[in-house]
Motif scaffolding. Structure first.
Motif, PDB file in Angstrom:
ATOM      1  N   ASP A 141       0.840  -1.189   0.000  1.00 23.43           N
ATOM      2  CA  ASP A 141       0.000   0.000   0.000  1.00 23.43           C
ATOM      3  C   ASP A 141       0.879   1.244   0.000  1.00 23.43           C
ATOM      4  O   ASP A 141       2.107   1.161  -0.028  1.00 23.43           O
ATOM      5  CB  ASP A 141      -0.943   0.002   1.210  1.00 23.43           C
ATOM      6  N   ASP A 142       0.226   2.414   0.026  1.00 26.00           N
ATOM      7  CA  ASP A 142       0.966   3.675  -0.003  1.00 26.00           C
ATOM      8  C   ASP A 142       1.867   3.836   1.209  1.00 26.00           C
ATOM      9  O   ASP A 142       2.951   4.426   1.108  1.00 26.00           O
ATOM     10  CB  ASP A 142      -0.016   4.853  -0.084  1.00 26.00           C
ATOM     11  N   GLN A 143       1.438   3.338   2.358  1.00 26.59           N
ATOM     12  CA  GLN A 143       2.254   3.476   3.561  1.00 26.59           C
ATOM     13  C   GLN A 143       3.579   2.733   3.426  1.00 26.59           C
ATOM     14  O   GLN A 143       4.618   3.183   3.919  1.00 26.59           O
ATOM     15  CB  GLN A 143       1.478   2.976   4.790  1.00 26.59           C
ATOM     16  N   GLU A 144       3.534   1.609   2.736  1.00 26.72           N
ATOM     17  CA  GLU A 144       4.760   0.860   2.487  1.00 26.72           C
ATOM     18  C   GLU A 144       5.706   1.654   1.590  1.00 26.72           C
ATOM     19  O   GLU A 144       6.921   1.699   1.805  1.00 26.72           O
ATOM     20  CB  GLU A 144       4.429  -0.488   1.845  1.00 26.72           C
ATOM     21  N   ALA A 145       5.136   2.299   0.565  1.00 25.23           N
ATOM     22  CA  ALA A 145       5.943   3.131  -0.329  1.00 25.23           C
ATOM     23  C   ALA A 145       6.557   4.308   0.423  1.00 25.23           C
ATOM     24  O   ALA A 145       7.719   4.663   0.209  1.00 25.23           O
ATOM     25  CB  ALA A 145       5.078   3.643  -1.484  1.00 25.23           C
ATOM     26  N   ILE A 146       5.782   4.910   1.315  1.00 22.80           N
ATOM     27  CA  ILE A 146       6.270   6.045   2.110  1.00 22.80           C
ATOM     28  C   ILE A 146       7.420   5.608   3.009  1.00 22.80           C
ATOM     29  O   ILE A 146       8.437   6.310   3.128  1.00 22.80           O
ATOM     30  CB  ILE A 146       5.119   6.649   2.940  1.00 22.80           C
ATOM     31  N   ARG A 147       7.280   4.448   3.621  1.00 20.94           N
ATOM     32  CA  ARG A 147       8.348   3.943   4.491  1.00 20.94           C
ATOM     33  C   ARG A 147       9.614   3.665   3.681  1.00 20.94           C
ATOM     34  O   ARG A 147      10.734   3.959   4.131  1.00 20.94           O
ATOM     35  CB  ARG A 147       7.890   2.679   5.226  1.00 20.94           C
ATOM     36  N   TRP A 148       9.440   3.097   2.475  1.00 21.02           N
ATOM     37  CA  TRP A 148      10.594   2.797   1.629  1.00 21.02           C
ATOM     38  C   TRP A 148      11.321   4.086   1.242  1.00 21.02           C
ATOM     39  O   TRP A 148      12.540   4.177   1.348  1.00 21.02           O
ATOM     40  CB  TRP A 148      10.134   2.052   0.373  1.00 21.02           C
ATOM     41  N   MET A 149      10.569   5.085   0.804  1.00 17.63           N
ATOM     42  CA  MET A 149      11.170   6.358   0.409  1.00 17.63           C
ATOM     43  C   MET A 149      11.829   7.049   1.602  1.00 17.63           C
ATOM     44  O   MET A 149      12.935   7.594   1.492  1.00 17.63           O
ATOM     45  CB  MET A 149      10.102   7.264  -0.199  1.00 17.63           C
ATOM     46  N   GLY A 150      11.149   7.039   2.753  1.00 19.84           N
ATOM     47  CA  GLY A 150      11.702   7.678   3.938  1.00 19.84           C
ATOM     48  C   GLY A 150      13.000   7.035   4.371  1.00 19.84           C
ATOM     49  O   GLY A 150      13.964   7.722   4.737  1.00 19.84           O
ATOM     50  N   SER A 151      13.049   5.702   4.335  1.00 22.03           N
ATOM     51  CA  SER A 151      14.256   4.979   4.710  1.00 22.03           C
ATOM     52  C   SER A 151      15.386   5.274   3.727  1.00 22.03           C
ATOM     53  O   SER A 151      16.546   5.460   4.119  1.00 22.03           O
ATOM     54  CB  SER A 151      13.966   3.475   4.745  1.00 22.03           C
ATOM     55  N   LEU A 152      15.041   5.336   2.446  1.00 20.46           N
ATOM     56  CA  LEU A 152      16.035   5.635   1.413  1.00 20.46           C
ATOM     57  C   LEU A 152      16.645   7.022   1.620  1.00 20.46           C
ATOM     58  O   LEU A 152      17.872   7.193   1.618  1.00 20.46           O
ATOM     59  CB  LEU A 152      15.381   5.546   0.038  1.00 20.46           C
ATOM     60  N   ILE A 153      15.793   8.020   1.796  1.00 20.22           N
ATOM     61  CA  ILE A 153      16.247   9.406   1.948  1.00 20.22           C
ATOM     62  C   ILE A 153      17.093   9.567   3.207  1.00 20.22           C
ATOM     63  O   ILE A 153      18.125  10.250   3.199  1.00 20.22           O
ATOM     64  CB  ILE A 153      15.031  10.353   1.951  1.00 20.22           C
ATOM     65  N   LYS A 154      16.674   8.918   4.287  1.00 20.64           N
ATOM     66  CA  LYS A 154      17.442   8.997   5.536  1.00 20.64           C
ATOM     67  C   LYS A 154      18.784   8.318   5.389  1.00 20.64           C
ATOM     68  O   LYS A 154      19.822   8.845   5.832  1.00 20.64           O
ATOM     69  CB  LYS A 154      16.634   8.363   6.672  1.00 20.64           C
TER      70      LYS A 154
END
Length: 272
Positions: A141-154
Protein backbone atom coordinates in the motif's frame (compact mmCIF):
# COMPACT_ATOMS: atom_id res chain seq x y z
CA UNK A 1 13.37 26.07 -30.44
CA UNK A 2 12.15 26.43 -26.90
CA UNK A 3 9.17 28.59 -25.99
CA UNK A 4 8.16 29.22 -22.37
CA UNK A 5 4.87 30.87 -21.50
CA UNK A 6 4.12 31.56 -17.84
CA UNK A 7 0.67 32.66 -16.69
CA UNK A 8 0.36 35.88 -14.73
CA UNK A 9 4.08 36.57 -14.86
CA UNK A 10 4.73 34.05 -12.08
CA UNK A 11 8.00 32.18 -12.41
CA UNK A 12 6.42 28.88 -11.47
CA UNK A 13 2.98 29.58 -12.84
CA UNK A 14 1.61 27.06 -15.27
CA UNK A 15 3.91 27.25 -18.29
CA UNK A 16 4.72 25.32 -21.41
CA UNK A 17 8.09 24.55 -22.94
CA UNK A 18 7.73 23.36 -26.53
CA UNK A 19 10.63 21.37 -27.93
CA UNK A 20 11.35 20.64 -31.56
CA UNK A 21 13.91 17.94 -32.16
CA UNK A 22 14.88 15.12 -34.44
CA UNK A 23 12.46 12.23 -34.78
CA UNK A 24 12.64 9.36 -32.31
CA UNK A 25 13.79 6.99 -35.03
CA UNK A 26 17.03 8.95 -35.27
CA UNK A 27 17.84 7.89 -31.68
CA UNK A 28 17.34 4.16 -32.25
CA UNK A 29 21.08 3.66 -32.75
CA UNK A 30 22.07 6.18 -30.09
CA UNK A 31 25.34 5.09 -28.47
CA UNK A 32 24.64 5.57 -24.75
CA UNK A 33 28.02 4.07 -23.83
CA UNK A 34 29.75 7.18 -25.18
CA UNK A 35 28.53 9.04 -22.08
CA UNK A 36 30.00 6.67 -19.50
CA UNK A 37 32.17 8.38 -16.92
CA UNK A 38 35.95 8.20 -16.71
CA UNK A 39 37.03 7.74 -13.06
CA UNK A 40 39.63 10.19 -11.75
CA UNK A 41 41.14 10.93 -8.35
CA UNK A 42 38.60 13.53 -7.21
CA UNK A 43 34.94 14.13 -7.89
CA UNK A 44 33.74 17.44 -9.29
CA UNK A 45 33.14 19.65 -6.26
CA UNK A 46 30.91 22.66 -5.71
CA UNK A 47 29.96 24.50 -2.52
CA UNK A 48 26.95 26.11 -4.16
CA UNK A 49 24.93 25.98 -7.34
CA UNK A 50 27.45 26.60 -10.09
CA UNK A 51 27.06 29.19 -12.83
CA UNK A 52 27.33 26.17 -15.10
CA UNK A 53 23.72 25.36 -14.20
CA UNK A 54 22.68 28.45 -16.15
CA UNK A 55 24.73 27.50 -19.18
CA UNK A 56 23.96 25.30 -22.14
CA UNK A 57 24.19 21.51 -21.92
CA UNK A 58 26.50 21.51 -24.94
CA UNK A 59 30.29 21.47 -24.78
CA UNK A 60 30.46 20.01 -21.25
CA UNK A 61 33.43 17.75 -20.61
CA UNK A 62 32.55 14.67 -18.56
CA UNK A 63 36.10 13.36 -18.17
CA UNK A 64 36.42 14.79 -14.64
CA UNK A 65 33.16 13.27 -13.42
CA UNK A 66 33.39 10.17 -11.28
CA UNK A 67 30.31 8.00 -10.72
CA UNK A 68 30.40 5.86 -7.60
CA UNK A 69 28.35 2.65 -7.55
CA UNK A 70 27.54 1.02 -4.22
CA UNK A 71 24.77 -0.74 -2.30
CA UNK A 72 22.86 0.26 0.81
CA UNK A 73 20.61 -1.70 3.16
CA UNK A 74 17.04 -0.59 3.72
CA UNK A 75 15.08 -1.97 6.63
CA UNK A 76 11.38 -1.93 5.75
CA UNK A 77 9.04 -4.91 5.51
CA UNK A 78 11.76 -6.83 3.69
CA UNK A 79 14.64 -7.70 5.95
CA UNK A 80 17.96 -6.10 5.08
CA UNK A 81 16.97 -5.26 1.51
CA UNK A 82 19.84 -4.24 -0.77
CA UNK A 83 19.52 -1.26 -3.09
CA UNK A 84 22.04 -0.31 -5.78
CA UNK A 85 23.02 3.38 -5.84
CA UNK A 86 24.91 5.43 -8.44
CA UNK A 87 26.15 8.80 -7.23
CA UNK A 88 28.01 11.73 -8.74
CA UNK A 89 28.87 15.27 -7.74
CA UNK A 90 28.71 17.42 -4.64
CA UNK A 91 26.52 20.32 -3.69
CA UNK A 92 23.96 21.60 -1.23
CA UNK A 93 21.12 20.55 -3.54
CA UNK A 94 20.52 16.81 -3.88
CA UNK A 95 18.78 15.26 -6.88
CA UNK A 96 17.17 11.83 -6.39
CA UNK A 97 16.70 9.99 -9.69
CA UNK A 98 14.17 7.16 -9.73
CA UNK A 99 13.33 5.13 -12.85
CA UNK A 100 10.59 3.39 -14.82
CA UNK A 101 9.81 -0.29 -15.30
CA UNK A 102 11.99 -0.80 -18.39
CA UNK A 103 15.13 0.56 -16.77
CA UNK A 104 17.36 0.62 -13.70
CA UNK A 105 19.48 3.33 -12.11
CA UNK A 106 21.98 2.74 -14.91
CA UNK A 107 19.77 4.60 -17.39
CA UNK A 108 20.71 7.92 -15.76
CA UNK A 109 24.40 7.18 -16.29
CA UNK A 110 23.87 6.06 -19.89
CA UNK A 111 21.89 9.20 -20.71
CA UNK A 112 24.53 11.38 -19.07
CA UNK A 113 22.08 12.81 -16.51
CA UNK A 114 24.29 12.01 -13.52
CA UNK A 115 27.21 13.62 -15.30
CA UNK A 116 25.28 16.76 -16.25
CA UNK A 117 23.93 17.23 -12.74
CA UNK A 118 27.41 16.86 -11.31
CA UNK A 119 28.80 19.48 -13.67
CA UNK A 120 25.94 21.84 -12.83
CA UNK A 121 26.89 21.73 -9.13
CA UNK A 122 24.42 19.22 -7.69
CA UNK A 123 24.79 15.97 -5.79
CA UNK A 124 23.00 13.44 -8.00
CA UNK A 125 21.87 10.06 -6.66
CA UNK A 126 20.19 7.38 -8.79
CA UNK A 127 18.76 4.24 -7.16
CA UNK A 128 17.33 0.93 -8.30
CA UNK A 129 13.59 0.81 -7.66
CA UNK A 130 11.73 -2.26 -6.39
CA UNK A 131 10.19 -4.15 -9.32
CA UNK A 132 9.83 -7.71 -10.58
CA UNK A 133 13.50 -8.10 -11.44
CA UNK A 134 14.94 -6.57 -8.24
CA UNK A 135 12.16 -6.37 -5.70
CA UNK A 136 13.61 -4.92 -2.49
CA UNK A 137 10.34 -4.64 -0.59
CA UNK A 138 6.83 -6.05 -0.66
CA UNK A 139 4.64 -3.19 -1.87
CA UNK A 140 1.23 -3.58 -0.28
CA UNK A 141 0.00 0.00 0.00
CA UNK A 142 0.97 3.67 0.00
CA UNK A 143 2.25 3.48 3.56
CA UNK A 144 4.76 0.86 2.49
CA UNK A 145 5.94 3.13 -0.33
CA UNK A 146 6.27 6.05 2.11
CA UNK A 147 8.35 3.94 4.49
CA UNK A 148 10.59 2.80 1.63
CA UNK A 149 11.17 6.36 0.41
CA UNK A 150 11.70 7.68 3.94
CA UNK A 151 14.26 4.98 4.71
CA UNK A 152 16.04 5.63 1.41
CA UNK A 153 16.25 9.41 1.95
CA UNK A 154 17.44 9.00 5.54
CA UNK A 155 20.02 6.37 4.63
CA UNK A 156 21.47 8.50 1.83
CA UNK A 157 21.33 11.66 3.99
CA UNK A 158 19.48 13.61 1.33
CA UNK A 159 18.35 17.21 1.89
CA UNK A 160 17.30 20.19 -0.25
CA UNK A 161 15.93 17.41 -2.38
CA UNK A 162 14.55 17.31 -5.93
CA UNK A 163 12.81 14.04 -6.80
CA UNK A 164 12.75 12.97 -10.46
CA UNK A 165 10.08 10.30 -10.95
CA UNK A 166 9.30 8.51 -14.23
CA UNK A 167 6.59 5.90 -14.76
CA UNK A 168 6.72 3.06 -12.18
CA UNK A 169 8.45 5.18 -9.56
CA UNK A 170 5.36 7.38 -9.21
CA UNK A 171 3.91 4.63 -7.03
CA UNK A 172 6.63 5.56 -4.52
CA UNK A 173 7.25 9.26 -5.10
CA UNK A 174 3.64 10.51 -5.12
CA UNK A 175 2.54 8.94 -1.80
CA UNK A 176 5.72 10.22 -0.19
CA UNK A 177 5.29 13.77 -1.50
CA UNK A 178 1.61 14.02 -0.59
CA UNK A 179 2.21 12.97 3.02
CA UNK A 180 4.76 15.74 3.61
CA UNK A 181 3.63 18.75 5.69
CA UNK A 182 3.03 21.94 3.71
CA UNK A 183 5.81 23.85 5.46
CA UNK A 184 8.44 21.16 4.90
CA UNK A 185 11.84 22.08 3.49
CA UNK A 186 13.19 18.63 2.65
CA UNK A 187 11.72 18.27 -0.86
CA UNK A 188 12.34 21.46 -2.81
CA UNK A 189 10.97 20.38 -6.19
CA UNK A 190 9.43 17.49 -8.11
CA UNK A 191 9.93 16.36 -11.71
CA UNK A 192 7.04 14.19 -12.90
CA UNK A 193 7.72 12.14 -16.04
CA UNK A 194 4.43 10.32 -16.72
CA UNK A 195 4.38 8.87 -13.18
CA UNK A 196 2.16 5.97 -12.11
CA UNK A 197 -0.40 6.34 -9.35
CA UNK A 198 -1.76 9.83 -10.02
CA UNK A 199 -5.35 8.59 -10.00
CA UNK A 200 -5.09 7.56 -6.34
CA UNK A 201 -5.12 11.20 -5.22
CA UNK A 202 -7.94 13.74 -5.35
CA UNK A 203 -8.03 16.99 -7.31
CA UNK A 204 -7.76 18.96 -4.06
CA UNK A 205 -4.55 17.10 -3.17
CA UNK A 206 -2.92 18.47 -6.30
CA UNK A 207 -4.32 21.97 -5.85
CA UNK A 208 -2.88 22.15 -2.33
CA UNK A 209 0.59 20.93 -3.26
CA UNK A 210 3.11 23.75 -2.79
CA UNK A 211 6.20 22.05 -4.24
CA UNK A 212 7.47 23.52 -7.55
CA UNK A 213 6.82 20.85 -10.16
CA UNK A 214 8.06 20.20 -13.70
CA UNK A 215 5.63 18.03 -15.65
CA UNK A 216 7.31 16.27 -18.58
CA UNK A 217 4.54 15.62 -21.11
CA UNK A 218 5.22 13.69 -24.31
CA UNK A 219 3.12 14.39 -27.39
CA UNK A 220 2.57 10.70 -28.19
CA UNK A 221 1.86 9.45 -24.68
CA UNK A 222 -1.94 9.29 -24.73
CA UNK A 223 -1.99 6.92 -21.74
CA UNK A 224 -0.50 9.72 -19.63
CA UNK A 225 -3.22 12.24 -20.52
CA UNK A 226 -5.47 11.58 -17.47
CA UNK A 227 -2.44 11.87 -15.18
CA UNK A 228 -1.42 15.09 -16.92
CA UNK A 229 -4.86 16.59 -16.30
CA UNK A 230 -4.36 15.99 -12.58
CA UNK A 231 -0.76 17.17 -12.37
CA UNK A 232 -1.38 20.51 -14.10
CA UNK A 233 -3.60 21.46 -11.15
CA UNK A 234 -0.47 21.88 -9.03
CA UNK A 235 -0.20 25.68 -8.60
CA UNK A 236 3.60 25.90 -8.87
CA UNK A 237 3.89 23.78 -12.00
CA UNK A 238 5.20 24.16 -15.52
CA UNK A 239 5.11 21.76 -18.45
CA UNK A 240 8.00 20.48 -20.54
CA UNK A 241 6.15 19.45 -23.71
CA UNK A 242 8.15 17.01 -25.82
CA UNK A 243 6.94 17.16 -29.41
CA UNK A 244 7.16 13.83 -31.21
CA UNK A 245 8.23 11.86 -28.14
CA UNK A 246 6.63 8.79 -26.57
CA UNK A 247 6.16 7.55 -23.02
CA UNK A 248 9.90 7.45 -22.25
CA UNK A 249 10.46 10.93 -23.63
CA UNK A 250 13.59 11.61 -21.60
CA UNK A 251 15.22 8.61 -23.32
CA UNK A 252 13.84 9.50 -26.76
CA UNK A 253 15.31 13.02 -26.63
CA UNK A 254 17.88 13.30 -23.81
CA UNK A 255 19.42 16.54 -25.09
CA UNK A 256 16.17 18.45 -24.86
CA UNK A 257 15.12 16.80 -21.62
CA UNK A 258 18.40 17.84 -20.01
CA UNK A 259 18.08 21.40 -21.25
CA UNK A 260 14.58 21.74 -19.81
CA UNK A 261 15.65 20.09 -16.55
CA UNK A 262 18.67 22.38 -16.25
CA UNK A 263 16.55 25.53 -16.53
CA UNK A 264 13.96 24.26 -14.07
CA UNK A 265 16.56 23.32 -11.45
CA UNK A 266 18.38 26.60 -11.88
CA UNK A 267 15.17 28.55 -11.22
CA UNK A 268 14.36 26.40 -8.17
CA UNK A 269 17.80 26.95 -6.66
CA UNK A 270 17.61 30.71 -7.24
CA UNK A 271 14.32 31.00 -5.37
CA UNK A 272 15.44 29.01 -2.32
Amino acid sequence: MILLAAAGGMLFGLGFIFLNYRSITEYEDYDFTALKSIPIENDFKSNSISEASAASTSNLNFKDVRIQTYTISLFTSAKNAKVTVREAGHGSYHILLLHGHKYSSQIWQKLGTLQYLSKWGYRAVAVDMPKRENRTTTMDDDQEAIRWMGSLIKNLRLSNLVIISPCLSGDFALPYIFQLPKNQKLVRAFVAIAPNGTERFANDDYRQLTIPTLIVHAEHDSVFQPAYELLIQIPNSEVLFMIGAGHNSYVDAPVFFHDGLRKFLHNVSRLA
